[in-house]
Design an enzyme around this catalytic site. Sequence first.
Site, PDB file in Angstrom:
ATOM      1  N   GLU A   1      -9.232  -2.344   5.771  1.00 17.29           N
ATOM      2  CA  GLU A   1      -8.161  -2.560   6.740  1.00 17.29           C
ATOM      3  C   GLU A   1      -8.733  -3.002   8.077  1.00 17.29           C
ATOM      4  OE1 GLU A   1      -5.764   0.913   7.412  1.00 17.29           O
ATOM      5  OE2 GLU A   1      -4.122  -0.257   8.248  1.00 17.29           O
TER       6      GLU A   1
ATOM      7  N   GLU B   1      -4.159  10.865  18.717  1.00 21.62           N
ATOM      8  CA  GLU B   1      -4.804  12.179  18.620  1.00 21.62           C
ATOM      9  C   GLU B   1      -5.954  12.135  17.609  1.00 21.62           C
ATOM     10  OE1 GLU B   1      -1.475  11.694  18.626  1.00 21.62           O
ATOM     11  OE2 GLU B   1      -0.992  12.616  20.546  1.00 21.62           O
TER      12      GLU B   1
ATOM     13  N   GLN C   1       0.851  -1.188   0.000  1.00 18.39           N
ATOM     14  CA  GLN C   1       0.000   0.000   0.000  1.00 18.39           C
ATOM     15  C   GLN C   1       0.885   1.235   0.000  1.00 18.39           C
ATOM     16  OE1 GLN C   1      -2.951   0.120   3.242  1.00 18.39           O
ATOM     17  NE2 GLN C   1      -2.482   2.286   3.409  1.00 18.39           N
TER      18      GLN C   1
ATOM     19  N   SER D   1       0.659   6.862   2.660  1.00 13.96           N
ATOM     20  CA  SER D   1       1.272   7.913   3.482  1.00 13.96           C
ATOM     21  C   SER D   1       2.497   8.501   2.812  1.00 13.96           C
ATOM     22  CB  SER D   1       1.704   7.345   4.828  1.00 13.96           C
ATOM     23  OG  SER D   1       0.608   6.889   5.550  1.00 13.96           O
TER      24      SER D   1
END
Lengths: 382, 382, 396, 396
Positions: C232, C365, C114, C117
């Site tokens: 996922e 976060e 994948q 990012s």
Amino acid sequence: MTTDTQRPATAVTFVETDEQRQLREMLRDFLGARATSERVREVMQTDTALDDAAWKELGEYGLLGLTIAEEHGGAGSSFVELAIVIEEAGKRLLPAPLLSSAVLGTTALQVGASAEQQARWLPDVATGASRLALAHLDERGRMTADPGVTATRDGDGWVLEGAAGYVVDGHTADLLVTAATSEDGLQLFVVPAEAAGLARESLPTLDLTRPLASIRYDGVRVPEDDRLAGEAVTALHDAVAAGIVAIACEQVGGAQQVLHLTTGYARERIQFGRAIGSFQSVKHRLAEDLVKLEAARSAALHAARAVAAGDREEIAIAAPLAKALCSEVYEAIAADGIQLHGGIGFTWEHDAHLYFKRAKATKLLLGDPHLHRRLLGDVLGL
Amino acid sequence: MTTDTQRPATAVTFVETDEQRQLREMLRDFLGARATSERVREVMQTDTALDDAAWKELGEYGLLGLTIAEEHGGAGSSFVELAIVIEEAGKRLLPAPLLSSAVLGTTALQVGASAEQQARWLPDVATGASRLALAHLDERGRMTADPGVTATRDGDGWVLEGAAGYVVDGHTADLLVTAATSEDGLQLFVVPAEAAGLARESLPTLDLTRPLASIRYDGVRVPEDDRLAGEAVTALHDAVAAGIVAIACEQVGGAQQVLHLTTGYARERIQFGRAIGSFQSVKHRLAEDLVKLEAARSAALHAARAVAAGDREEIAIAAPLAKALCSEVYEAIAADGIQLHGGIGFTWEHDAHLYFKRAKATKLLLGDPHLHRRLLGDVLGL
Amino acid sequence: MSTDERARVEHQLEALFASHPPADTPEQEFWGAQFDHGLAWVQFPEGLGGLGVGPRWQSEINRRIEAAGGSVANRYRNILGIGMGAGTLIAHGTEEQQRRWLRPMFTTEEVWCQLFSEPGAGSDLAALSTTAVREGDTWVVNGQKVWNTLAHLAKWGLLVTRTDPDVPKHAGLTYFVVDMEAPGVDVRPLYQITGEAEFNEVYFDDAHVPDEFRIGEVGEGWSVAMTTLMNERVAIGGNVAPRGSGAIAHAVAAWERTDRDDPVARDQLLAYWIEAEALRLTAIRAGEAAKRGTPGPEGSTAKLHWADLNKAITSFAIDLLGPDGMTYPAGYEFVRPELTSSRTEDVHKAYLRSRANSIEGGTSEIMKNILGERVLGLPGEPRVDKNVAWRDVPRS
Amino acid sequence: MSTDERARVEHQLEALFASHPPADTPEQEFWGAQFDHGLAWVQFPEGLGGLGVGPRWQSEINRRIEAAGGSVANRYRNILGIGMGAGTLIAHGTEEQQRRWLRPMFTTEEVWCQLFSEPGAGSDLAALSTTAVREGDTWVVNGQKVWNTLAHLAKWGLLVTRTDPDVPKHAGLTYFVVDMEAPGVDVRPLYQITGEAEFNEVYFDDAHVPDEFRIGEVGEGWSVAMTTLMNERVAIGGNVAPRGSGAIAHAVAAWERTDRDDPVARDQLLAYWIEAEALRLTAIRAGEAAKRGTPGPEGSTAKLHWADLNKAITSFAIDLLGPDGMTYPAGYEFVRPELTSSRTEDVHKAYLRSRANSIEGGTSEIMKNILGERVLGLPGEPRVDKNVAWRDVPRS
């Protein structure tokens, strides 16, 4: 609580002299230029993990014998100055045996050695020509246990048998200040690293910038002249107390540097069109870290002043207090350093993990926070 | 760890039956209408701090004898149903002796009383006509100590002397299930509140919605028939275990309600032109509270199922686990409830403090988290 | 219908087992036959590895295969393909693409990775800046991806690129399958704080991707990527570990190496044990609720809770080791670990590895934002990057 | 100059002590004379309670008065006037206003209170909505204030109002001194979770304030209010408490009531003792730095640290009490406490009272913003209430 502990701590002050400020700035410049991330990484992956060049230069600047009397070639300064060196070195993770030689070993000799012995050993320590290490733990590394070495009289000298563990910088030291149990109780011996029967082995460390060694003593013969003439128990106690305070100062330096790096990253790293430091989750975490850092700094600075003043009663409070607090603060701030850097903070190439590992290793070195809280409680009568 | 604790917990399941869901909804409606903030405040400032009207209604609905067998006038349901009542009552801080009568007292009688004795006492308990309380702690309120009452044989009966402390709802109970030490070991006696020589005193409580009393036994005579015929130690143990689990369920209810109130406030309260819940400091705190709440809920629900199944081995793990965890979670969420409401959360008129006080009081009731962790460790062999 | 589905599944299983006895057939050959019998992704259409029945049958099929001595290890070895890529191809690919890629993916003949990012786009994935510029029937890709598990073993990559910088960030993305062996694609190991390289960085320098490898329309890349990320979660879920396993087992083992006489450490150990067990119970509860179609908040809290708890517990385990906690017995070896080292047996490595738990798969976060906004219904923050052309939004 | 200042201060002190021997003069008479000698606020102009010298002399003067048997209790009894109002009047008031109000303020003949916060304007003070509408030489005030210490004893209130809703929030405020005994001003006790009413709510229902009581220009109220709040910090500072005092003393006392045999509780007690002592050392450090004119971050972290630590320690002290922690020996009495009950001797009350520490004087959330932005230099958040007319900003 006993009344003793209620006494107003007479000497609580944090005023830094102009000389101390200058020393700090000089070190900041020096280490900023020498102990770069690249250099630290280069050194930490060598077998010795010791920055020889920086060490020599520190010696030339007279920074390795700061607390050593001028008559023995030192600067005759106080522990406060030494603490500044340690703190600044901690910021840069300088791989050099300051803690082992300039603090632990030096203090042990200053308190435990005779004048003649000091005159014999300390001048070389002050220049950096001779490096000390303190071997006082058993192979499991426990502080409370008897040392793992025994000393037996043999004619005019002694024979050492056994093993010492977790000796900071033990594999690169020239002289091993070795604690051993004898018939007469605890003794300290100064043993050359090349002595026959002495074998050293480096440990695989979590923190590559601070090496540890195991030392085996297999019938090592030590002349009586190399047994410290003074009170061994006091010398060892004072050496460890100074070491604990030095670690706290180093932790404050490291924590400050991580917070500085992380804050800078939070100002510059943009996600969702905004610097991540503008998000309260990041901003507030850093603010909380600042709160912790300032408390830790106060504790470490005060403890260093207590050591400098030789105020044993106050050291007994300030030293475990500083070690317990600064250990936890450094660990927390270093952990946030990884988290707030996100993915990059988890890579080998980023420095965040070096501080994280140093934080954990110093937390466990010379007693963890829990032990120091217990010691403090005993002193306070709580 | 012993192998026993490794066994797969056979009955871990959280499936709620349709009946259980209906019971929960019914209670939500009933208590939402009856146990309003105004009503709770009105009741908590009376001398008895007991909502008599709600109590009667609960009895009429058959909710006070849920775990009591049908032959004794109860519903013959399981502890899971009772836990639902307790949880929903905890949401509303209902001032009613559910914990003392329906859990502690009822369980003690069910385990420790003979069939004849159960037939004599439980029917009135099931309707609410008779309220039980468990007096088993000494005046300092410690769980580990012997009870503060001694029992001496006197002809066909017994004489009780001493005092019991921190008796939940002790001042409004009709029958005090009293633990006392006798020559033959621990015994449980059912003592009418109006017995000669028995004196009750309310304690000034932090949590006004859950009264506590001290009970003095000054030569109180109890006939042999009112001594529980079964194993007193087992009965007391089971009663306390059920009580601990019930508290955990109550804590989950309370924590959920505070989180609900605080989340609602965060959605509506605007500062700086934005709902405060849009600020990450508030949003993330509430998210963390939700994480804690869901863990606490799992622990409490599972413990209630273990009690319902009568699985003593699992109760020994699940009960202290639930009490230790839910106590800390409730306290943390209730504290956040005050903080996130800001100034208004610190006022008497807002309900945030009622939950905060209930959280602290239940944390300390029947053993604090530390004690329960120790008990759990003993069970796990850690 | 459900009984009809059962009958069809049973029939295919019997046929598969008859022709390819699981215990005696070479793995890849068996997986090929499994695909051909429609038992690879049972919910997929017939001919594409499925039978068009409910997805819940798959776990039973897997159990049966294992019980019969077969292997389902392909699901782990090619997790990004089988777990995430396949669903994406089914949802957004052409039938030709599905036929080309699904079977060798399932047999692990072709491993997938994948490529989402980027160094500048982590939590804010949609801000990514790897570009794909069209030249006739080909797209020319430039940029850098990061955190790419298995990229060094992969034949194919699932790639999201920016094809239009002049529209808001979500609108200018396009999704491709890229040949990892093509010129201009450079895979480099990314060493992490454990000294291992579990991930890679992938550099694109004028790499060419044929337009026929595009998945979905130009500019629709975000919704295709969301499909991949949804898959996922499904791929990861599954069985709940037994009581006392995972990080807490490290802490218990470390405790047992001590003299077991420190009540303070014991209290902390038990506090962690309790939290770990409560989290485990929560996972069971979430699984039950999901099965009954009544998912509650407990499903969403688990990842966040697990990440933070894992970090705390492994760190505590190191503390319990005392001076030995200062060591790293395995050494920093700068190797690639076998698979992911998330579940390592070495407490020291587990301690370091766990640092990423609160970063990978959504930072804590971001997870708290999601819990706060989607579960608790709290409002979002003011957004400065909405309705603004991507090229005009500040980036680092 | 500094020696000159010393000489002037010494001279006035001698004269004051000669005419009004501190030990033998009634308090209010002494404070009046102290004012007249310019020793009330030594940095203020002559004739207004000061000598126009450096403010640092004041603490020495106070020490000398106390050493001579006099009292400086007026500074506490009228803390909002002497500590905050006076500086505001000097900075923004007319000379007539200063002459009218300063002397009776200092003697405590007239007590002052502060009327800033509102139910809808807490952290976001500038959003306040109490209105003042001009009618000739008078302003008509309507609205509600809250958290008003001493309002029930006060003759005068420092009041911020909204006079123009059509400009951004900071621009539409005007500052007044209000007569608390005027018609339309209603002071009600505000009971808090301790059962005491340390604060009040103040309601304005067509209360009239003469324009001559306005401080600063119309629309300048925010900067006047900031002056008041700056003075708050100065007023509070001062001496550092001795080692082991404050909240930690409660915890130590509670520990000493136990059997002192629980190592877990002891470890926690010591952790708190350490943190409390480190915070105390930080306060000393901050004081030294402030004196030397080199203030560092340590001055800003103290309030936040103190609030959170105080809450944690008093809560722990209650836990140490065990079952007794379930009681509230003082009972909920619904009375007004003597002064503030922040420093209560009763651990149960201290526990409840401490809940407000992280709310009053700036919530911990706001303090973290300040630390993050002003000390660490992190950027602010996107603001939705800037450059928008107050009446158009959402409010609750």
